[in-house]
Motif scaffolding. Sequence first.
Motif, PDB file in Angstrom:
ATOM      1  N   GLU A 178       0.838  -1.194   0.000  1.00  0.00           N
ATOM      2  CA  GLU A 178       0.000   0.000   0.000  1.00  0.00           C
ATOM      3  C   GLU A 178       0.874   1.245   0.000  1.00  0.00           C
ATOM      4  OE1 GLU A 178      -3.455   2.164   2.761  1.00  0.00           O
ATOM      5  OE2 GLU A 178      -2.828   0.105   3.165  1.00  0.00           O
ATOM      6  N   VAL A 179       0.541   2.191  -0.868  1.00  0.00           N
ATOM      7  CA  VAL A 179       1.194   3.500  -0.846  1.00  0.00           C
ATOM      8  C   VAL A 179       0.511   4.320   0.243  1.00  0.00           C
ATOM      9  CG1 VAL A 179       1.733   5.581  -2.141  1.00  0.00           C
ATOM     10  CG2 VAL A 179       1.777   3.351  -3.283  1.00  0.00           C
ATOM     11  N   THR A 180       1.277   4.798   1.197  1.00  0.00           N
ATOM     12  CA  THR A 180       0.719   5.381   2.414  1.00  0.00           C
ATOM     13  C   THR A 180       1.229   6.789   2.666  1.00  0.00           C
ATOM     14  OG1 THR A 180       2.505   4.446   3.743  1.00  0.00           O
ATOM     15  CG2 THR A 180       0.518   3.114   3.498  1.00  0.00           C
ATOM     16  N   SER A 181       0.594   7.432   3.628  1.00  0.00           N
ATOM     17  CA  SER A 181       1.091   8.696   4.172  1.00  0.00           C
ATOM     18  C   SER A 181       1.712   8.430   5.538  1.00  0.00           C
ATOM     19  CB  SER A 181      -0.051   9.711   4.300  1.00  0.00           C
ATOM     20  OG  SER A 181      -1.070   9.200   5.141  1.00  0.00           O
ATOM     21  N   GLN A 182       2.456   9.390   6.017  1.00  0.00           N
ATOM     22  CA  GLN A 182       3.101   9.262   7.321  1.00  0.00           C
ATOM     23  C   GLN A 182       2.062   9.420   8.411  1.00  0.00           C
ATOM     24  OE1 GLN A 182       6.481  11.870   7.685  1.00  0.00           O
ATOM     25  NE2 GLN A 182       6.575  11.659   9.901  1.00  0.00           N
ATOM     26  N   GLY A 183       1.983   8.428   9.299  1.00  0.00           N
ATOM     27  CA  GLY A 183       1.019   8.486  10.378  1.00  0.00           C
ATOM     28  C   GLY A 183       1.478   9.368  11.522  1.00  0.00           C
ATOM     29  N   LYS A 184       0.730   9.334  12.607  1.00  0.00           N
ATOM     30  CA  LYS A 184       1.026  10.165  13.776  1.00  0.00           C
ATOM     31  C   LYS A 184       0.917   9.323  15.035  1.00  0.00           C
ATOM     32  CE  LYS A 184       1.626  13.835  16.332  1.00  0.00           C
ATOM     33  NZ  LYS A 184       2.969  14.458  16.444  1.00  0.00           N
ATOM     34  N   LEU A 185       2.007   9.301  15.820  1.00  0.00           N
ATOM     35  CA  LEU A 185       2.011   8.629  17.110  1.00  0.00           C
ATOM     36  C   LEU A 185       2.248   9.647  18.207  1.00  0.00           C
ATOM     37  CD1 LEU A 185       4.236   5.536  16.257  1.00  0.00           C
ATOM     38  CD2 LEU A 185       1.855   5.424  17.025  1.00  0.00           C
ATOM     39  N   ASP A 186       1.746   9.355  19.394  1.00  0.00           N
ATOM     40  CA  ASP A 186       2.058  10.241  20.509  1.00  0.00           C
ATOM     41  C   ASP A 186       3.523  10.026  20.917  1.00  0.00           C
ATOM     42  OD1 ASP A 186       1.922   7.762  21.653  1.00  0.00           O
ATOM     43  OD2 ASP A 186       0.557   8.314  23.257  1.00  0.00           O
ATOM     44  N   PHE A 187       4.030  10.929  21.741  1.00  0.00           N
ATOM     45  CA  PHE A 187       5.422  10.857  22.160  1.00  0.00           C
ATOM     46  C   PHE A 187       5.614   9.639  23.051  1.00  0.00           C
ATOM     47  CE2 PHE A 187       9.146  12.070  24.736  1.00  0.00           C
ATOM     48  CZ  PHE A 187      10.018  12.388  23.712  1.00  0.00           C
ATOM     49  N   GLY A 188       6.543   8.745  22.678  1.00  0.00           N
ATOM     50  CA  GLY A 188       6.651   7.470  23.361  1.00  0.00           C
ATOM     51  C   GLY A 188       7.856   7.306  24.252  1.00  0.00           C
ATOM     52  N   LEU A 189       8.608   8.376  24.503  1.00  0.00           N
ATOM     53  CA  LEU A 189       9.828   8.256  25.300  1.00  0.00           C
ATOM     54  C   LEU A 189       9.619   8.777  26.712  1.00  0.00           C
ATOM     55  CD1 LEU A 189      12.437   9.443  22.649  1.00  0.00           C
ATOM     56  CD2 LEU A 189      12.161   7.125  23.519  1.00  0.00           C
ATOM     57  N   THR A 190      10.153   8.058  27.669  1.00  0.00           N
ATOM     58  CA  THR A 190      10.152   8.507  29.058  1.00  0.00           C
ATOM     59  C   THR A 190      11.585   8.471  29.576  1.00  0.00           C
ATOM     60  OG1 THR A 190       9.743   6.270  29.883  1.00  0.00           O
ATOM     61  CG2 THR A 190       7.808   7.673  29.480  1.00  0.00           C
ATOM     62  N   ILE A 191      11.805   9.104  30.703  1.00  0.00           N
ATOM     63  CA  ILE A 191      13.118   9.135  31.333  1.00  0.00           C
ATOM     64  C   ILE A 191      13.142   8.118  32.472  1.00  0.00           C
ATOM     65  CG2 ILE A 191      14.791  10.512  32.595  1.00  0.00           C
ATOM     66  CD1 ILE A 191      14.545  11.365  29.734  1.00  0.00           C
ATOM     67  N   ASP A 192      14.066   7.185  32.393  1.00  0.00           N
ATOM     68  CA  ASP A 192      14.242   6.175  33.438  1.00  0.00           C
ATOM     69  C   ASP A 192      15.479   6.566  34.255  1.00  0.00           C
ATOM     70  OD1 ASP A 192      14.249   3.970  35.005  1.00  0.00           O
ATOM     71  OD2 ASP A 192      14.664   2.521  33.416  1.00  0.00           O
ATOM     72  N   GLU A 193      15.272   6.952  35.498  1.00  0.00           N
ATOM     73  CA  GLU A 193      16.380   7.389  36.360  1.00  0.00           C
ATOM     74  C   GLU A 193      16.886   6.219  37.192  1.00  0.00           C
ATOM     75  OE1 GLU A 193      17.487  10.780  39.749  1.00  0.00           O
ATOM     76  OE2 GLU A 193      15.515  10.753  38.798  1.00  0.00           O
ATOM     77  N   ARG A 194      18.207   6.052  37.213  1.00  0.00           N
ATOM     78  CA  ARG A 194      18.826   4.977  37.976  1.00  0.00           C
ATOM     79  C   ARG A 194      20.024   5.541  38.751  1.00  0.00           C
ATOM     80  NH1 ARG A 194      18.948   0.053  33.434  1.00  0.00           N
ATOM     81  NH2 ARG A 194      16.798   0.346  32.699  1.00  0.00           N
ATOM     82  N   ASP A 196      24.229   4.652  39.832  1.00  0.00           N
ATOM     83  CA  ASP A 196      25.376   3.790  39.575  1.00  0.00           C
ATOM     84  C   ASP A 196      25.906   3.214  40.901  1.00  0.00           C
ATOM     85  OD1 ASP A 196      26.907   5.755  40.828  1.00  0.00           O
ATOM     86  OD2 ASP A 196      27.747   6.542  38.967  1.00  0.00           O
ATOM     87  N   GLY A 197      27.045   2.518  40.815  1.00  0.00           N
ATOM     88  CA  GLY A 197      27.581   1.842  41.983  1.00  0.00           C
ATOM     89  C   GLY A 197      27.987   2.763  43.117  1.00  0.00           C
ATOM     90  N   ARG A 198      28.157   4.059  42.827  1.00  0.00           N
ATOM     91  CA  ARG A 198      28.517   5.029  43.867  1.00  0.00           C
ATOM     92  C   ARG A 198      27.337   5.891  44.283  1.00  0.00           C
ATOM     93  NH1 ARG A 198      33.549   8.294  41.864  1.00  0.00           N
ATOM     94  NH2 ARG A 198      32.336   8.318  39.924  1.00  0.00           N
ATOM     95  N   GLY A 199      26.170   5.547  43.752  1.00  0.00           N
ATOM     96  CA  GLY A 199      24.982   6.290  44.137  1.00  0.00           C
ATOM     97  C   GLY A 199      24.680   7.518  43.306  1.00  0.00           C
ATOM     98  N   PHE A 200      25.499   7.769  42.258  1.00  0.00           N
ATOM     99  CA  PHE A 200      25.252   8.925  41.405  1.00  0.00           C
ATOM    100  C   PHE A 200      24.163   8.602  40.381  1.00  0.00           C
ATOM    101  CE2 PHE A 200      29.829   9.560  42.547  1.00  0.00           C
ATOM    102  CZ  PHE A 200      29.632  10.688  43.335  1.00  0.00           C
ATOM    103  N   PRO A 201      23.294   9.563  40.082  1.00  0.00           N
ATOM    104  CA  PRO A 201      22.195   9.282  39.141  1.00  0.00           C
ATOM    105  C   PRO A 201      22.677   9.231  37.693  1.00  0.00           C
ATOM    106  CG  PRO A 201      22.133  11.576  39.815  1.00  0.00           C
ATOM    107  CD  PRO A 201      23.214  10.925  40.644  1.00  0.00           C
ATOM    108  N   TYR A 202      22.022   8.386  36.918  1.00  0.00           N
ATOM    109  CA  TYR A 202      22.176   8.402  35.467  1.00  0.00           C
ATOM    110  C   TYR A 202      20.809   8.075  34.875  1.00  0.00           C
ATOM    111  CZ  TYR A 202      22.382   3.256  35.467  1.00  0.00           C
ATOM    112  OH  TYR A 202      22.092   1.920  35.616  1.00  0.00           O
ATOM    113  N   PHE A 203      20.682   8.261  33.570  1.00  0.00           N
ATOM    114  CA  PHE A 203      19.357   8.200  32.938  1.00  0.00           C
ATOM    115  C   PHE A 203      19.411   7.394  31.646  1.00  0.00           C
ATOM    116  CE2 PHE A 203      19.959  12.114  35.277  1.00  0.00           C
ATOM    117  CZ  PHE A 203      18.848  12.166  36.089  1.00  0.00           C
TER     118      PHE A 203
END
Length: 256
Positions: A178-194, A196-203
Amino acid sequence: MRILLTNDDGIHAEGLAVLERIARTISDDVWVVAPEADQSGLAHSLTLSEPLRLRQISEKRFALRGTPTDCVIMAVRKVLDRKPDLVLSGVNIGANMADDVTYSGTVAGAMEGTLQGIRSMALSQAYSHVVGEAVAWDVVERHAPALIRSLLAVDLPDGTLLNLNFPKCSADAVAGTEVTSQGKLDFGLTIDERSDGRGFPYFWLRFGERFGDFRAGTDIHALRENRISVTPLKLDLTDYTVQDRLARALSEGTVV
């Protein structure tokens, strides 16, 4: 026909090997210039602050420490003695449809080919990203060669590339193209905060469940119906409707 292959998943990606087999059903003059490592999500970016390291792996096969855009430029300006007739970018592991084309390094490889005046196509195989689930490479490998040949017969205007997405199903279950047009999705990214071994945050950026516009005629809908989606994309991003609106507002003195 001389065909240049690139991707964003890297020189060792299975999808690139699939694409090479597809390309060799069309021509025996196939060149590969692909990133040394995974470059997913880097879109149409250039490497400007680091050197580009080019490594020849075998005849007509090169790895570049750079982005898909860098790869196409390097191929056209340095590696090849003449421009290729066709650029194929992919096969990406996972669909590149709707808003995701703005992030996609796979689509960007085809964009750069188009900017260089070369007919270009991006190919992506839909995949659920479930751990342990195999990618249905047989879908794109069976259906892409004839589709590409058909698309090569179509006269495209300058600045237009083709974005091909193959559905997640068995090769026998594909319900057509099928020849199509570009669809639309909502924003699907979130930030996962963690931490490290010394307790400093990373994402980490994390993909979540996504909702959007699944209307008939869009790339999203086609893949849901097990159809191959062919979407023509333009490099010209001008919004001509708003352009006219702005021009009228300026001429009427309503915009300072």
